[in-house]
Design an enzyme around this catalytic site. Structure first.
Site, mmCIF file in Angstrom:
data_model
loop_
_atom_site.group_PDB
_atom_site.id
_atom_site.type_symbol
_atom_site.label_atom_id
_atom_site.label_comp_id
_atom_site.label_asym_id
_atom_site.label_seq_id
_atom_site.Cartn_x
_atom_site.Cartn_y
_atom_site.Cartn_z
ATOM 1 N N SER A 224 -30.742 -16.488 -18.169
ATOM 2 C CA SER A 224 -32.203 -17.145 -18.301
ATOM 3 C C SER A 224 -32.693 -16.696 -19.464
ATOM 4 C CB SER A 224 -32.905 -16.789 -17.040
ATOM 5 O OG SER A 224 -34.280 -17.012 -17.391
ATOM 6 N N TYR A 237 -36.252 -10.610 -11.481
ATOM 7 C CA TYR A 237 -35.452 -11.558 -11.909
ATOM 8 C C TYR A 237 -34.884 -11.498 -13.367
ATOM 9 C CZ TYR A 237 -34.231 -16.360 -13.334
ATOM 10 O OH TYR A 237 -33.683 -17.681 -13.819
HETATM 11 N N1 NAP Z 1 -35.053 -23.891 -13.617
HETATM 12 C C1 NAP Z 1 -35.221 -23.171 -14.678
HETATM 13 O O1 NAP Z 1 -36.398 -23.290 -15.265
HETATM 14 C C2 NAP Z 1 -34.225 -22.098 -15.021
HETATM 15 C C3 NAP Z 1 -34.557 -21.211 -16.112
HETATM 16 C C4 NAP Z 1 -33.648 -20.402 -16.505
HETATM 17 C C5 NAP Z 1 -32.484 -19.952 -15.670
HETATM 18 N N2 NAP Z 1 -32.389 -20.684 -14.656
HETATM 19 C C6 NAP Z 1 -31.035 -20.565 -13.975
HETATM 20 O O2 NAP Z 1 -30.332 -21.698 -13.816
HETATM 21 C C7 NAP Z 1 -29.684 -21.375 -12.422
HETATM 22 C C8 NAP Z 1 -29.939 -22.828 -11.626
HETATM 23 O O3 NAP Z 1 -31.211 -22.733 -11.166
HETATM 24 P P1 NAP Z 1 -31.904 -24.195 -10.845
HETATM 25 O O4 NAP Z 1 -33.312 -24.077 -11.558
HETATM 26 O O5 NAP Z 1 -31.195 -25.298 -10.648
HETATM 27 O O6 NAP Z 1 -32.456 -23.513 -9.463
HETATM 28 P P2 NAP Z 1 -32.371 -24.069 -7.956
HETATM 29 O O7 NAP Z 1 -32.414 -25.322 -7.850
HETATM 30 O O8 NAP Z 1 -32.927 -23.056 -6.973
HETATM 31 O O9 NAP Z 1 -30.697 -23.910 -7.927
HETATM 32 C C9 NAP Z 1 -29.907 -22.745 -7.219
HETATM 33 C C10 NAP Z 1 -29.131 -22.893 -6.405
HETATM 34 O O10 NAP Z 1 -28.197 -21.627 -5.995
HETATM 35 C C11 NAP Z 1 -28.199 -21.715 -4.551
HETATM 36 N N3 NAP Z 1 -28.073 -20.484 -4.231
HETATM 37 C C12 NAP Z 1 -29.021 -19.447 -3.922
HETATM 38 N N4 NAP Z 1 -28.610 -18.579 -3.351
HETATM 39 C C13 NAP Z 1 -27.220 -18.558 -3.315
HETATM 40 C C14 NAP Z 1 -26.054 -17.928 -3.080
HETATM 41 N N5 NAP Z 1 -26.252 -16.561 -2.351
HETATM 42 N N6 NAP Z 1 -25.036 -18.403 -3.010
HETATM 43 C C15 NAP Z 1 -24.807 -19.552 -3.317
HETATM 44 N N7 NAP Z 1 -25.710 -20.487 -3.741
HETATM 45 C C16 NAP Z 1 -26.848 -19.950 -3.687
HETATM 46 C C17 NAP Z 1 -29.711 -22.214 -4.173
HETATM 47 O O11 NAP Z 1 -29.287 -22.743 -2.957
HETATM 48 P P3 NAP Z 1 -30.736 -23.045 -1.917
HETATM 49 O O12 NAP Z 1 -31.485 -24.158 -2.531
HETATM 50 O O13 NAP Z 1 -30.307 -23.612 -0.808
HETATM 51 O O14 NAP Z 1 -31.562 -21.662 -1.877
HETATM 52 C C18 NAP Z 1 -29.535 -23.602 -5.220
HETATM 53 O O15 NAP Z 1 -29.014 -24.685 -4.947
HETATM 54 C C19 NAP Z 1 -30.085 -20.575 -11.923
HETATM 55 O O16 NAP Z 1 -29.018 -19.265 -12.178
HETATM 56 C C20 NAP Z 1 -31.535 -19.781 -12.586
HETATM 57 O O17 NAP Z 1 -31.629 -18.839 -12.525
HETATM 58 C C21 NAP Z 1 -33.179 -21.783 -14.152
#
Ligand code: NAP
Ligand code: NAG
Ligand code: NAG
Length: 391
Positions: A224, A237
């Site tokens: 991130s 985080y």
């Molecule tokens: N969105 C942003 O702005 C942003 C910015 C920087 C980095 N990121 C990174 O991008 C990645 C994806 O994020 P996203 O924005 O798509 O968030 P998200 O919609 O919350 O997706 C993350 C996924 O990981 C799952 N998860 C959580 N704990 C887990 C575990 N122990 N084992 C397996 N799966 C697990 C969640 O399941 P549940 O939904 O069932 O909890 C969810 O489906 C993350 O690593 C995040 O840190 C995102």
């Protein structure tokens, strides 16, 4: 204008090489699944420039200018050229929602064999993937913090890719926790962020590396922006993502001898499930409050503590709903001949990183304080400020 360039043998050689270059590029473009239009421009550009140079500069100067243009274009194209999708298999963790979910659909539509790891195999995200994707996509029950599930997923994947190996692993699963001052965050938030964002990704990477080695594949870690630069409210985080980024860097160096390429992605804000729901915020707020010592609680003040949640409320406004920059970056990391070590998709992901890397720290801190100006200030600094104004 000396159009006579074309009457000399050198002039014709120049035209010949131009055509050859153009044909090679077009041939490459046919094998690469995306950005055909771009490649077309990049093949026509040197051809046109070559002709123009030949015509205006005369044969000698024309040839030199033309070759320089060709060199620049092929260096640029080399970075952009994507390998064919073929029957490459990719594992994605956290495909229930957000980026992982969109990525699973996107890679499936491009023809990849997708293994979509989901936290809940019976949940709505998994159901949706089952319904909308091709039969190449397999769903895997995969909580990355559960060693048993990681092992089971490994067995399933290795059975299916016996001969071909696994081309890519995208460590996408992640949790955000409650964004609040590092002093206020309960230890459980720090532990949970490390558990999922760091240890989970390490375990998945370690488990699947033997399969990646078979086909000299790619490891992509979703880190991130907050893992690359310090940002207020992201102590837990950010620290977990920084650990992941550092690991990615070391792995990039160590795994290159196996032909495995490693990339880290640092997106800025995108609107996904990670921002959570108001139920979750209430729960997190309650946990935070319960773990606060009385004097800390008093110093920060009730108003401030209760306003923490409003940050999450406003977050979607700064976040982009269109995930395509992230998906494009991950595709490049997976398929480019020469993937980059670091991708920074999204608005405002790159500039703060540059400021952090190239300016003094005091300037970076000032820059960030202007960028994320938070309206609310804890009670004690606020009263101190008011008193100094009254003097
Ligand atoms: N969105 C942003 O702005 C942003 C910015 C920087 C980095 N990121 C990174 O991008 C990645 C994806 O994020 P996203 O924005 O798509 O968030 P998200 O919609 O919350 O997706 C993350 C996924 O990981 C799952 N998860 C959580 N704990 C887990 C575990 N122990 N084992 C397996 N799966 C697990 C969640 O399941 P549940 O939904 O069932 O909890 C969810 O489906 C993350 O690593 C995040 O840190 C995102
Ligand atoms: C880990 O996964 C296994 C298999 O799905 C399950 O039986 C077990 O309860 C899980 N352990 C934890 C701590 O969640
Ligand atoms: C991702 O990070 C994990 C550790 O967090 C590391 O084991 C793995 O090799 C990294 N992979 C890539 C592609 O950076």
């Amino acid at each position: 204008m000396d159009a006579l360039a074309f009457s000399s043998p050198l002039g014709w050689l120049c035209v010949g090489v131009t055509v050859l270059f153009g044909v090679t590029v077009l041939h490459r473009a046919q094998r690469s699944p995306v950005e055909k239009a771009n490649v077309l421009i990049w093949s026509l550009l040197p051809a046109l420039l070559g002709l123009l140079c030949g015509a205006t500069l005369g044969t000698g100067g024309g040839l030199v200018a033309f070759w320089v243009v060709c060199l620049i274009c092929s260096a640029y194209l080399g970075g952009r050229t994507l390998l064919p999708v073929g029957d490459r298999a990719v594992l994605i963790t956290g495909s229930d929602t957000g980026i992982g979910h969109a990525l699973a659909k996107y890679l499936d539509s491009l023809g990849f064999v997708v293994f979509a790891g989901v936290l809940n195999k019976d949940g709505p995200g998994a159901e949706e993937l089952r319904r909308t994707c091709s039969r190449r996509l397999s769903l895997l029950q995969l909580d990355i913090t559960n060693a048993t599930q990681v092992k089971e997923a490994y067995i399933k994947v290795s059975e299916k890719v016996q001969n071909t190996g696994l081309w890519g692993v995208v460590n996408n699963a992640g949790v955000l926790g409650f964004p609040a001052d590092g002093e206020l965050l309960p230890m459980s938030t720090y532990r949970q962020c490390m558990e999922v964002n760091f240890f989970g990704a390490v375990e998945v990477s370690k488990t699947f590396l033997p399969l990646l080695r078979k086909c000299q594949g790619r490891l992509v870690n979703m880190s991130s922006m907050a893992g690359g630069i310090p940002l207020p409210r992201y102590a837990a985080y950010g620290a977990s993502k920084a650990a992941l980024s550092m690991f990615s860097g070391v792995m990039r160096q160590e795994l290159s001898k196996w032909g495995i390429k490693v990339a880290a992605v640092h997106p800025s804000g995108f609107r996904t499930g990670i921002q959570g729901t108001s139920d979750l915020w209430d729960k997190q707020e309650k946990e935070l409050m319960e773990n606060l010592p009385a004097d800390t609680r008093q110093d920060y003040g009730e108003d401030y503590l209760l306003s923490l949640k409003s940050y999450l409320l406003h977050m979607p406004a700064y976040c982009d709903a269109d995930l395509s920059p992230v998906l494009g970056a991950i595709l490049h990391a997976l398929l480019a001949k020469r993937p980059r070590g670091l991708y920074t998709p999204g608005k405002g992901a790159y500039v703060p990183l540059c400021v952090f890397c190239y300016f003094p720290l005091w300037f970076y801190d000032f820059f960030i304080s202007k960028m994320v100006s938070t309206e609310s200030v804890p009670r004690v600094p606020r009263t101190a400020e008011a008193e100094s104004k009254n003097l």
